[in-house]
Enzyme design. Structure first.
Site, PDB file in Angstrom:
ATOM      1  N   PHE A   1      69.415  38.122 -87.849  1.00  0.00           N
ATOM      2  CA  PHE A   1      69.063  36.875 -88.518  1.00  0.00           C
ATOM      3  C   PHE A   1      69.956  35.714 -88.122  1.00  0.00           C
ATOM      4  O   PHE A   1      71.192  35.820 -88.134  1.00  0.00           O
ATOM      5  CB  PHE A   1      69.207  37.027 -90.040  1.00  0.00           C
ATOM      6  CG  PHE A   1      68.099  37.770 -90.699  1.00  0.00           C
ATOM      7  CD1 PHE A   1      66.880  37.154 -90.964  1.00  0.00           C
ATOM      8  CD2 PHE A   1      68.259  39.100 -91.046  1.00  0.00           C
ATOM      9  CE1 PHE A   1      65.853  37.846 -91.566  1.00  0.00           C
ATOM     10  CE2 PHE A   1      67.240  39.799 -91.657  1.00  0.00           C
ATOM     11  CZ  PHE A   1      66.032  39.175 -91.916  1.00  0.00           C
ATOM     12  N   ASP A   2      69.327  34.594 -87.844  1.00  0.00           N
ATOM     13  CA  ASP A   2      69.973  33.309 -88.057  1.00  0.00           C
ATOM     14  C   ASP A   2      70.046  33.110 -89.577  1.00  0.00           C
ATOM     15  O   ASP A   2      69.193  33.594 -90.313  1.00  0.00           O
ATOM     16  CB  ASP A   2      69.146  32.195 -87.422  1.00  0.00           C
ATOM     17  CG  ASP A   2      69.629  30.819 -87.831  1.00  0.00           C
ATOM     18  OD1 ASP A   2      70.790  30.512 -87.570  1.00  0.00           O
ATOM     19  OD2 ASP A   2      68.826  30.090 -88.433  1.00  0.00           O
ATOM     20  N   VAL A   3      71.046  32.405 -90.047  1.00  0.00           N
ATOM     21  CA  VAL A   3      71.219  32.214 -91.492  1.00  0.00           C
ATOM     22  C   VAL A   3      70.845  30.803 -91.926  1.00  0.00           C
ATOM     23  O   VAL A   3      69.998  30.593 -92.800  1.00  0.00           O
ATOM     24  CB  VAL A   3      72.668  32.537 -91.919  1.00  0.00           C
ATOM     25  CG1 VAL A   3      72.892  32.191 -93.388  1.00  0.00           C
ATOM     26  CG2 VAL A   3      72.962  34.013 -91.669  1.00  0.00           C
TER      27      VAL A   3
END
Length: 238
Positions: free
Chosen positions: A11-13
């Protein structure tokens, strides 16, 4: 290709799980009130994206909250107002208050039952610790820009993630890279042969907001407008 083909979601956050655009606009209010300009939300975010991306190239070693302090200074100069060093630092520290999207925590709790969850984020470790409290799960691995010494979309960040996951027996064929940003995440996902899932948080808006225009649009294997939609699509497959 099905969502159930993968063992690991990376994931990108910020922009995907955390509503960084709302956080940015809220944190910039003291500066905006002094500009005397009628800047709309996208003008603010696009200026922020330009300065942030530039600063990440020039100072890839700088912790994200300190890099944001420089961005605040650059924005003040561009908008013709002054900002004290303390104000700049306060803006950088404000990342700890950026809110999660309303659907994020519940979706992650569900997905944690079916995948390993991994973070690859342009953030420093201290700031992420505050964000993680809003996300509702413990991640199986967290790789930050501070850990790596560079910022996405740099190839170094993806090399690091793939090396570390490979050491744990996770091949890139098992990974679904899940993110909002075309510039930071989906272009390098394409470059690295990673399957990818676009969480299109800006589906009802024009432009790219707080991320740079990627130019040629990357290809995506899955697209959902929210984390809730991703979780529901998986639920229908099991």
């Amino acid at each position: 290709m099905q969502l159930t083909d993968f063992t690991t979601l990376t994931f990108d956050v910020y922009g995907t799980l955390i509503d960084w655009e709302s956080g940015m606009v809220a944190g910039l209010q003291p500066l905006l009130e002094r500009t005397g300009r009628n800047l709309n939300r996208d003008q603010i975010l696009e200026a922020h994206a330009r300065h942030e991306s530039s600063q990440q190239r020039y100072t890839p070693h700088l912790q994200y909250r300190l890099l944001l302090a420089v961005v605040y200074k650059r924005l003040a100069e561009e908008w013709g107002v002054t900002a004290t060093h303390d104000e700049c630092l306060a803006y950088g520290d404000f990342v700890k208050q950026w809110p999660a999207f309303a659907d994020t925590a519940q979706a992650l709790v569900y997905l944690k039952q079916h995948y390993q969850l991994v973070v690859l984020s342009n953030v420093d470790n201290e700031s992420f610790a505050y964000s993680q409290r809003k996300l509702g799960v413990e991640f199986d691995a967290v790789y930050t820009a501070e850990d790596i010494g560079s910022y996405k979309p740099a190839q170094r960040n993806f090399d690091y993630m793939l090396e570390k996951l490979g050491e744990r027996g996770i091949d890139k064929s098992q990974i679904l890279h899940t993110a909002e940003s075309m510039f930071h995440d989906h272009q390098p996902a394409n470059r690295n042969g990673l399957a990818n899932c676009w969480i299109y948080r800006r589906h009802d808006k024009q432009g790219f907001g707080a991320t740079m225009n990627p130019g040629d649009m990357p290809s995506v294997d899955f697209r959902f407008n929210s984390m809730a939609e991703l979780a529901e699509a998986h639920r229908q497959r099991v």
